[in-house]
Design an enzyme around this catalytic site. Structure first.
Site, PDB file in Angstrom:
ATOM      1  N   ASN A   1     -21.273  -2.644 -20.011  1.00 18.85           N
ATOM      2  CA  ASN A   1     -21.081  -3.656 -21.259  1.00 18.85           C
ATOM      3  C   ASN A   1     -22.514  -4.456 -21.163  1.00 18.85           C
ATOM      4  OD1 ASN A   1     -18.585  -3.194 -21.803  1.00 18.85           O
ATOM      5  ND2 ASN A   1     -17.610  -4.556 -20.585  1.00 18.85           N
TER       6      ASN A   1
ATOM      7  N   ASP B   1      -7.075  -6.493 -19.506  1.00 23.59           N
ATOM      8  CA  ASP B   1      -6.415  -6.950 -18.266  1.00 23.59           C
ATOM      9  C   ASP B   1      -5.033  -6.775 -18.192  1.00 23.59           C
ATOM     10  OD1 ASP B   1      -8.780  -8.311 -16.979  1.00 23.59           O
ATOM     11  OD2 ASP B   1      -8.188 -10.388 -17.453  1.00 23.59           O
TER      12      ASP B   1
ATOM     13  N   GLU C   1     -11.108 -10.815 -12.479  1.00 25.01           N
ATOM     14  CA  GLU C   1     -10.068 -11.664 -12.175  1.00 25.01           C
ATOM     15  C   GLU C   1      -8.849 -11.118 -11.619  1.00 25.01           C
ATOM     16  OE1 GLU C   1      -9.758 -10.991 -16.627  1.00 25.01           O
ATOM     17  OE2 GLU C   1     -11.398 -11.809 -15.126  1.00 25.01           O
TER      18      GLU C   1
ATOM     19  N   ASP D   1       1.038   8.378  22.536  1.00 17.87           N
ATOM     20  CA  ASP D   1       1.682   8.859  23.954  1.00 17.87           C
ATOM     21  C   ASP D   1       2.934  10.020  23.933  1.00 17.87           C
ATOM     22  OD1 ASP D   1       2.541   8.085  26.205  1.00 17.87           O
ATOM     23  OD2 ASP D   1       4.148   6.622  25.742  1.00 17.87           O
TER      24      ASP D   1
ATOM     25  N   ASN E   1     -10.540  -9.075 -23.585  1.00 18.48           N
ATOM     26  CA  ASN E   1     -10.527  -9.108 -22.173  1.00 18.48           C
ATOM     27  C   ASN E   1      -9.138  -9.382 -21.588  1.00 18.48           C
ATOM     28  OD1 ASN E   1     -12.037  -8.884 -19.659  1.00 18.48           O
ATOM     29  ND2 ASN E   1     -11.459 -10.906 -19.303  1.00 18.48           N
TER      30      ASN E   1
ATOM     31  N   ASP F   1       0.839   1.107  26.965  1.00 21.84           N
ATOM     32  CA  ASP F   1       0.306   1.461  25.733  1.00 21.84           C
ATOM     33  C   ASP F   1      -0.315  -0.062  25.040  1.00 21.84           C
ATOM     34  OD1 ASP F   1       0.815   4.122  25.723  1.00 21.84           O
ATOM     35  OD2 ASP F   1       3.008   3.479  25.380  1.00 21.84           O
TER      36      ASP F   1
ATOM     37  N   ASP G   1       4.964   3.115  23.254  1.00 18.70           N
ATOM     38  CA  ASP G   1       6.070   2.239  23.266  1.00 18.70           C
ATOM     39  C   ASP G   1       6.083   1.499  24.743  1.00 18.70           C
ATOM     40  OD1 ASP G   1       6.884   4.448  24.705  1.00 18.70           O
ATOM     41  OD2 ASP G   1       8.899   4.584  24.040  1.00 18.70           O
TER      42      ASP G   1
END
Length: 881
Positions: free
Chosen positions: A691, A720, A313, A355, A716, A627, A623
């Site tokens: 696991n 987390d 999650e 460029d 858990n 381009d 620029d």
């Protein structure tokens, strides 16, 4: 049949624009209640209140509460909410009063809240920083107001009825009807997909009676919001703004989301793989425990807890936080990140195409010389160049600015009193020149043209040679080219200047009038490189990014600039050579070429496509108008604040400062972002895979549950929380030196080889608890569960340090302080819980002190084996993260 609402709206707008295109311009003025002189400021304010700002919905940032809701919308949180709902029904609603327990619901709610809130906070902060910087990037339009005259205003302030002036490089700020135009070519590719610019006029070129059946692209005298002027100029009246424009009505389908990068697709595929993995695992765990233990309710609740444990999650939060953190870090360096994913693409970039003018070089060009064709200083050449630059109404580039500044010092401002402009033939990238027709007080007309030398030679048949006008022979052409070549070698960009007298007294002039001209001489400009260019290129090379120059300029000047900035020149390709190459041939050549010179805008875009086809992640920095296509095509488009509107609109990233060192910082930030995301993904997939074996082994062979559902949930939750600090971790220097791209096969291999290691030590823990501490009956299951609770949590937390680096953790590479502090704190909390009243309340118990030497031995062995397999894995597969 019910009509599509969006299509109805779009058709209504097209019908309205069609009506405007058919009307006489005076009727248009009457309908919009405006005049040729424009609205006054008071009326403009009133209309702004009535119609709202000239913005499309998709450009507006959602309010904070919408962002908050969106932060909780992802498949993982959906799974957790479903599981919380199941627990609510089973543990609370259907349970007997004495058995009711809110614990599972509360733990899942805390997990969901942490994940969603952290994601929201980081996105909100990133958006705020980006908005502050975007406010510094101005996109303006030239408007005529009856009381204040011609002025530049923010595009958002334009209202229906405004009179606007358009020139090359401008974005069309709204849907407009043209009042007058001169060689106006507009790129409509963003709306219609037409690759070639289309010419627009002040009147319809087709039969008015056929107009009702004509398509959008055939409305000759209407320009649409979101398109841009390629060349020419025009005056137009604004018909509609914001969401009332054609672009506004189509915004969602037109803009939508850009194509997913390989990284996006990779994260999505891993996400769904883990969800599918969970849906396969959970029923197996449920059935095994149900059949072996006989208590189906406990088996079901345990399976739900396993499902929660297998749901990553925190992944959306980790991804978003990393990207947002990267964007905020770039913001502090005065860099606007318009698209969060551009940060990751920066890290993946292995080729940067740029460029030359205004990006590698200063955006301040200096006029160095004004010469006749023999190389002698000649003020007449300068005067004609000054008149050409002064009277053009299109986009004044850096060379025009240099000419005007130099001419002003020479006292040429008075020339405007002598000459009157009759007409102009605007610049375009095919001709690479522009002309003005001038008339003096005695009604004598003159055509003055300046442009790229080769294109100018093609229209000149005479030249001023040693004081006389003589035919331009092949020998003189050769002399001219030699002189220009010499100037180029000195690092100068050269424009030629030509003129023609006795121009006929006609009203409108066109490209065909640029013929039989007299070549006068040259203007030479120096375009010095930015101070930071050499160090930036060196740094990019050190980080595995090749730099290639894609320029419209000639190869001689470009070679000199490359030498000055320390860019090794491998090969040179010219636009004329590229045209004759097939895609496969160009793709091969492009990989081994440093300089691409004399390119058209479409050739720049094609080169980027070919490099991408060879598996490269390509950045492009530019620029100019030429381009824009390349900026869109690149994986990451980079522009500067001084760029033309269309370049800034096409870019993903805008540099607000002139220093190029930010490119190196962007690459490092991108690789840090990718590295920290991939850390979490690899930790998660390997942990979940391990696991699976641990839970299946315990479920099959133990006469009781290896952990109660609440134990799994608390474990858990703590794991987390320990992951929250990952976005603030640092990466090893070696990792940052190489471009990083998503590799799905690498994640799969990692899961198979690293995942089962934790299972080995989980099973060793089972055996120790079973045989050494005699926790082998349901009566003493609490002792067993407490032992595995601590070992499982500590091994999962330690894996953060094992996986985050190729080196030996703690000795050769140490995690950032936030990671050390948070993981250390979680480990202490995990060890303490069984000894607390809270631990007792959830069925855990204090462990004997003799457990801890075993725990240290198991964890130390776990780290040693992981390090050994890591070393073998890196030798075999030449990669780790």
């Amino acid at each position: 049949m019910k009509k599509n609402k969006k299509n109805v709206l779009t058709n209504t707008i097209i019908d309205r624009l069609t009506d405007f295109s058919m009307q006489d311009i005076k009727e248009v003025f009457t309908t919009l209640n405006t005049t040729q002189e424009g609205l006054d400021s008071v009326e403009a304010e009133l209309r702004l209140e009535m119609h709202g700002t000239n913005q499309i919905v998709h450009e507006r940032i959602d309010p904070w509460f919408v962002q908050l809701i969106k932060a909780f919308i992802n498949p993982f949180i959906g799974v957790l909410i479903f599981l919380a709902g199941v627990s609510l029904v089973m543990d609370v609603i259907l349970a007997a009063p004495e058995d009711r327990s809110w614990r599972t619901v509360i733990v899942i709610t805390v997990m969901v809240t942490i994940s969603g809130l952290l994601r929201f906070i980081q996105e909100y902060r990133s958006n705020k920083e980006a908005e502050k910087l975007k406010a510094m990037v101005h996109t303006t339009a030239t408007v005529v107001r009856s009381d204040t005259g011609k002025q530049e205003i923010e595009m958002a302030e334009i209202v229906p009825g405004d009179i606007i002036h358009l020139a090359a490089g401008d974005m069309i700020p709204a849907d407009v009807r043209i009042i007058s135009s001169k060689d106006l070519f507009v790129s409509q590719s963003s709306l219609t997909g037409e690759s070639e610019p289309v010419e627009k006029y002040d009147t319809l070129r087709r039969n008015v009676n056929q107009q009702k059946s004509m398509s959008l692209s055939e409305l000759d005298n209407i320009c649409f919001m979101g398109t841009n002027v390629v060349s020419g100029s025009a005056v137009a009246v604004v018909l509609s703004t914001g969401n009332d424009t054609y672009f506004g009505s189509m915004a969602k389908s037109l803009v939508g989301q850009r194509a997913l990068t390989s990284f996006d697709r990779g994260v999505n595929s891993i996400s769904w793989l883990l969800i599918r993995f969970m849906f396969v695992m959970v029923p197996i765990v449920f059935l095994v425990n149900g059949f072996t233990k006989g208590n189906w309710l406990d088996a079901f609740l345990f399976a739900v807890s396993v499902a929660v444990g297998l749901t990553p999650e925190m992944l959306p939060m980790i991804v978003t936080t990393n990207l947002a953190k990267g964007a905020v870090a770039m913001a502090k360096r005065k860099t606007v990140v318009k698209r969060l994913n551009a940060i990751q693409n920066f890290g993946a970039m292995d080729i940067l195409c740029t460029d030359k003018t205004g990006t590698l070089t200063l955006d301040k060009i200096v006029l160095e010389c004004h010469l006749d064709i023999h190389g002698n200083e000649d003020d007449r050449v300068l005067r004609h160049a000054y008149l050409n630059s002064y009277y053009q109404t299109g986009l004044k580039n850096l060379m025009d600015v240099a000419i005007l500044e130099f001419g002003a010092k020479k006292g040429f401002e008075n020339l405007e009193k002598i000459y009157r402009k009759v007409d102009e033939i605007p610049f375009d990238f095919t001709r690479r020149r522009m002309s003005v027709v001038l008339q003096n007080g005695s009604d004598k007309r003159q055509l003055v043209t300046k442009g790229a030398v080769e294109e100018m030679l093609s229209i000149c048949t005479y030249t001023e040679y040693r004081g006389e006008v003589v035919p331009l022979t092949d020998d003189i052409r050769k002399e001219v080219k030699e002189m220009v070549k010499q100037l180029n070698k000195e690092g100068m960009r050269v424009l030629a200047v030509a003129q023609k007298n006795n121009v006929p007294h006609e009203g409108v002039f066109s490209v065909k009038d640029e013929s039989e001209m007299v070549l006068m001489g040259y203007i030479g400009f120096l375009d010095p490189p930015k101070e930071t260019a050499a160090s930036a290129i060196k740094a990019l090379n050190e980080y595995g990014v090749k730099v290639k120059i894609l320029t419209g300029d000639n190869e001689i000047v470009t070679k000199k600039i490359c030498r000055e900035v320390g860019l090794p020149i491998e090969n040179i390709l010219l636009g004329s050579q590229i045209d004759s190459m097939v895609d496969e041939e160009l793709a091969e050549a492009a990989e081994n070429t440093t300089i691409f010179a004399k390119l058209s805008p479409l050739q720049k875009s094609r080169i980027i496509k070919m490099l991408q086809s060879k598996g490269h992640t390509v950045g492009y920095m530019g620029d100019g108008i030429n381009d824009a296509a390349a900026l869109r095509e690149a994986d990451v488009g980079i522009s500067v604040d001084t760029a033309v509107d269309i370049a800034k609109e096409s870019a993903d990233i805008i540099l607000l400062e002139k220093s190029l060192t930010v490119l190196e910082e962007g690459v490092i930030e991108g690789r840090k972002t990718f590295g920290n995301i991939i850390k979490y993904i690899k930790m998660t997939v390997s942990s979940n895979f391990g696991n699976m074996f641990s839970v299946l082994a315990a479920s099959a062979f133990l006469p009781f549950l290896p952990m109660l559902p609440i134990h799994l949930l608390v474990q858990n939750l703590l794991y987390d929380i320990s992951q929250i600090s990952i976005p603030w971790d640092n990466m090893d220097e070696d990792y940052l030196k190489v471009p990083r791209r998503w590799d799905a096969s690498n994640v799969g291999k990692f899961m198979i080889f690293i995942g089962p290691i934790s299972s080995i030590f989980d099973i060793i823990t089972y055996l120790v608890m079973w045989f050494v501490f005699k926790a082998n009956t349901p009566a003493v299951q609490s002792l067993f569960q407490s032992g595995w609770f601590i070992e499982g949590l500590l091994s999962q937390t330690l894996i953060v340090h094992m996986i985050r680096t190729e080196k030996i953790p703690f000795i050769q590479s140490r995690a950032a302080k936030p990671v050390l502090l948070l993981t250390g704190t979680i480990m202490v909390i995990g060890i303490a819980i069984p000894f607390t009243p809270f631990g007792a309340s959830i069925g855990l118990q204090a462990l004997p002190l003799t457990y801890f030497p075993w725990l240290i031995g198991i964890l130390f062995s776990y780290c040693l084996l992981t390090q050994a397999i890591k070393t073998w894995y890196i030798k075999k597969f030449k990669t780790w993260l």
